[in-house]
Design a protein around this motif. Structure first.
Motif, PDB file in Angstrom:
ATOM      1  N   TYR A 138       0.837  -1.202   0.000  1.00 49.76           N
ATOM      2  CA  TYR A 138       0.000   0.000   0.000  1.00 49.76           C
ATOM      3  C   TYR A 138       0.873   1.253   0.000  1.00 49.76           C
ATOM      4  O   TYR A 138       0.542   2.246  -0.654  1.00 49.76           O
ATOM      5  N   ASP A 139       1.979   1.193   0.725  1.00 52.56           N
ATOM      6  CA  ASP A 139       2.927   2.312   0.734  1.00 52.56           C
ATOM      7  C   ASP A 139       3.547   2.475  -0.648  1.00 52.56           C
ATOM      8  O   ASP A 139       3.578   3.571  -1.210  1.00 52.56           O
ATOM      9  N   LYS A 140       4.003   1.382  -1.223  1.00 53.24           N
ATOM     10  CA  LYS A 140       4.687   1.414  -2.515  1.00 53.24           C
ATOM     11  C   LYS A 140       3.808   2.002  -3.624  1.00 53.24           C
ATOM     12  O   LYS A 140       4.277   2.777  -4.453  1.00 53.24           O
ATOM     13  N   ILE A 141       2.524   1.641  -3.627  1.00 50.02           N
ATOM     14  CA  ILE A 141       1.632   2.120  -4.691  1.00 50.02           C
ATOM     15  C   ILE A 141       0.996   3.469  -4.342  1.00 50.02           C
ATOM     16  O   ILE A 141       0.230   4.010  -5.127  1.00 50.02           O
ATOM     17  N   GLY A 142       1.319   3.998  -3.166  1.00 53.45           N
ATOM     18  CA  GLY A 142       0.808   5.300  -2.775  1.00 53.45           C
ATOM     19  C   GLY A 142      -0.609   5.289  -2.245  1.00 53.45           C
ATOM     20  O   GLY A 142      -1.244   6.331  -2.141  1.00 53.45           O
ATOM     21  N   LEU A 143      -1.099   4.129  -1.889  1.00 54.79           N
ATOM     22  CA  LEU A 143      -2.466   4.014  -1.378  1.00 54.79           C
ATOM     23  C   LEU A 143      -2.546   4.446   0.086  1.00 54.79           C
ATOM     24  O   LEU A 143      -3.444   5.188   0.477  1.00 54.79           O
ATOM     25  N   LEU A 144      -1.604   3.986   0.891  1.00 55.51           N
ATOM     26  CA  LEU A 144      -1.565   4.342   2.311  1.00 55.51           C
ATOM     27  C   LEU A 144      -0.111   4.502   2.719  1.00 55.51           C
ATOM     28  O   LEU A 144       0.567   3.528   3.041  1.00 55.51           O
ATOM     29  N   LYS A 145       0.338   5.733   2.646  1.00 50.99           N
ATOM     30  CA  LYS A 145       1.718   6.047   3.016  1.00 50.99           C
ATOM     31  C   LYS A 145       1.783   6.228   4.530  1.00 50.99           C
ATOM     32  O   LYS A 145       0.915   6.876   5.108  1.00 50.99           O
ATOM     33  N   PRO A 146       2.805   5.677   5.175  1.00 48.33           N
ATOM     34  CA  PRO A 146       2.938   5.925   6.614  1.00 48.33           C
ATOM     35  C   PRO A 146       3.140   7.411   6.877  1.00 48.33           C
ATOM     36  O   PRO A 146       3.711   8.124   6.047  1.00 48.33           O
ATOM     37  N   GLU A 147       2.669   7.855   8.010  1.00 44.57           N
ATOM     38  CA  GLU A 147       2.834   9.257   8.385  1.00 44.57           C
ATOM     39  C   GLU A 147       4.305   9.601   8.564  1.00 44.57           C
ATOM     40  O   GLU A 147       4.739  10.707   8.259  1.00 44.57           O
ATOM     41  N   TYR A 148       5.044   8.616   9.042  1.00 43.43           N
ATOM     42  CA  TYR A 148       6.456   8.862   9.341  1.00 43.43           C
ATOM     43  C   TYR A 148       7.245   7.594   9.060  1.00 43.43           C
ATOM     44  O   TYR A 148       6.812   6.497   9.392  1.00 43.43           O
ATOM     45  N   THR A 149       8.394   7.754   8.424  1.00 44.03           N
ATOM     46  CA  THR A 149       9.321   6.648   8.212  1.00 44.03           C
ATOM     47  C   THR A 149      10.673   7.060   8.772  1.00 44.03           C
ATOM     48  O   THR A 149      11.214   8.100   8.382  1.00 44.03           O
ATOM     49  N   ASP A 150      11.193   6.257   9.687  1.00 50.36           N
ATOM     50  CA  ASP A 150      12.493   6.542  10.288  1.00 50.36           C
ATOM     51  C   ASP A 150      13.571   6.310   9.244  1.00 50.36           C
ATOM     52  O   ASP A 150      13.691   5.212   8.697  1.00 50.36           O
ATOM     53  N   GLU A 151      14.341   7.337   8.954  1.00 52.45           N
ATOM     54  CA  GLU A 151      15.362   7.239   7.908  1.00 52.45           C
ATOM     55  C   GLU A 151      16.472   6.266   8.261  1.00 52.45           C
ATOM     56  O   GLU A 151      17.043   5.628   7.384  1.00 52.45           O
ATOM     57  N   LYS A 152      16.782   6.143   9.543  1.00 54.11           N
ATOM     58  CA  LYS A 152      17.869   5.254   9.967  1.00 54.11           C
ATOM     59  C   LYS A 152      17.460   3.786   9.916  1.00 54.11           C
ATOM     60  O   LYS A 152      18.214   2.941   9.458  1.00 54.11           O
ATOM     61  N   THR A 153      16.260   3.499  10.388  1.00 51.46           N
ATOM     62  CA  THR A 153      15.832   2.092  10.490  1.00 51.46           C
ATOM     63  C   THR A 153      14.912   1.656   9.358  1.00 51.46           C
ATOM     64  O   THR A 153      14.769   0.474   9.102  1.00 51.46           O
ATOM     65  N   GLY A 154      14.255   2.625   8.710  1.00 50.30           N
ATOM     66  CA  GLY A 154      13.278   2.296   7.670  1.00 50.30           C
ATOM     67  C   GLY A 154      11.928   1.897   8.240  1.00 50.30           C
ATOM     68  O   GLY A 154      11.013   1.546   7.500  1.00 50.30           O
ATOM     69  N   TYR A 155      11.783   1.946   9.569  1.00 49.82           N
ATOM     70  CA  TYR A 155      10.508   1.583  10.199  1.00 49.82           C
ATOM     71  C   TYR A 155       9.422   2.563   9.774  1.00 49.82           C
ATOM     72  O   TYR A 155       9.649   3.773   9.701  1.00 49.82           O
ATOM     73  N   ARG A 156       8.255   2.014   9.526  1.00 49.76           N
ATOM     74  CA  ARG A 156       7.113   2.834   9.125  1.00 49.76           C
ATOM     75  C   ARG A 156       6.191   3.004  10.331  1.00 49.76           C
ATOM     76  O   ARG A 156       5.937   2.052  11.064  1.00 49.76           O
ATOM     77  N   TYR A 157       5.670   4.217  10.476  1.00 54.06           N
ATOM     78  CA  TYR A 157       4.773   4.528  11.584  1.00 54.06           C
ATOM     79  C   TYR A 157       3.501   5.174  11.050  1.00 54.06           C
ATOM     80  O   TYR A 157       3.542   6.023  10.162  1.00 54.06           O
ATOM     81  N   TYR A 158       2.373   4.764  11.627  1.00 52.84           N
ATOM     82  CA  TYR A 158       1.066   5.248  11.207  1.00 52.84           C
ATOM     83  C   TYR A 158       0.381   5.960  12.362  1.00 52.84           C
ATOM     84  O   TYR A 158       0.607   5.634  13.524  1.00 52.84           O
ATOM     85  N   THR A 159      -0.484   6.906  12.042  1.00 53.38           N
ATOM     86  CA  THR A 159      -1.247   7.620  13.069  1.00 53.38           C
ATOM     87  C   THR A 159      -2.634   6.989  13.206  1.00 53.38           C
ATOM     88  O   THR A 159      -3.080   6.232  12.336  1.00 53.38           O
ATOM     89  N   ALA A 160      -3.308   7.354  14.281  1.00 52.75           N
ATOM     90  CA  ALA A 160      -4.661   6.847  14.516  1.00 52.75           C
ATOM     91  C   ALA A 160      -5.599   7.264  13.380  1.00 52.75           C
ATOM     92  O   ALA A 160      -6.478   6.495  12.984  1.00 52.75           O
ATOM     93  N   ASP A 161      -5.408   8.470  12.853  1.00 53.43           N
ATOM     94  CA  ASP A 161      -6.251   8.939  11.746  1.00 53.43           C
ATOM     95  C   ASP A 161      -6.133   8.028  10.526  1.00 53.43           C
ATOM     96  O   ASP A 161      -7.097   7.830   9.793  1.00 53.43           O
TER      97      ASP A 161
END
Length: 90
Positions: free
Chosen positions: A24-47
């Motif tokens: 979903y991130d790759k196709i632009g459907l649901l991009k995480p609100e924040y991605t840690d540049e060092k770890t690549g971890y994706r984070y999502y908000t409640a919204d």
């Protein structure tokens, strides 16, 4: 302060795979609100969880991801939704 959910937490909450969320991130459907540049971890908000729920409902109805993305990109325009549902019915 905004609360963030890790990709694994979101996957677990919605009983979907991390792989699906990455897609979903790759196709632009649901991009995480924040991605840690060092770890690549994706984070999502409640919204974003309500959007994910809508995506999963539409998928359960048999609507293709490309059509769901079109809906999201057009702020869930009712005319587009009707067109997609009519095409699916045919």
């Amino acid at each position: 302060m905004e609360m963030y959910f890790k990709i694994g937490e979101v996957a677990s909450m919605f009983d979907i795979s991390i792989r699906a969320l990455r897609l979903y991130d790759k196709i632009g459907l649901l991009k995480p609100e924040y991605t840690d540049e060092k770890t690549g971890y994706r984070y999502y908000t409640a919204d974003q969880l309500s959007l994910l729920n809508t995506i999963l409902v539409l998928k359960a109805l048999g609507i293709k991801l490309i059509d769901i993305k079109r809906l999201v990109d057009n702020s869930f325009n009712p005319e587009i939704l009707i067109e997609i549902l009519q095409n699916k019915q045919e």
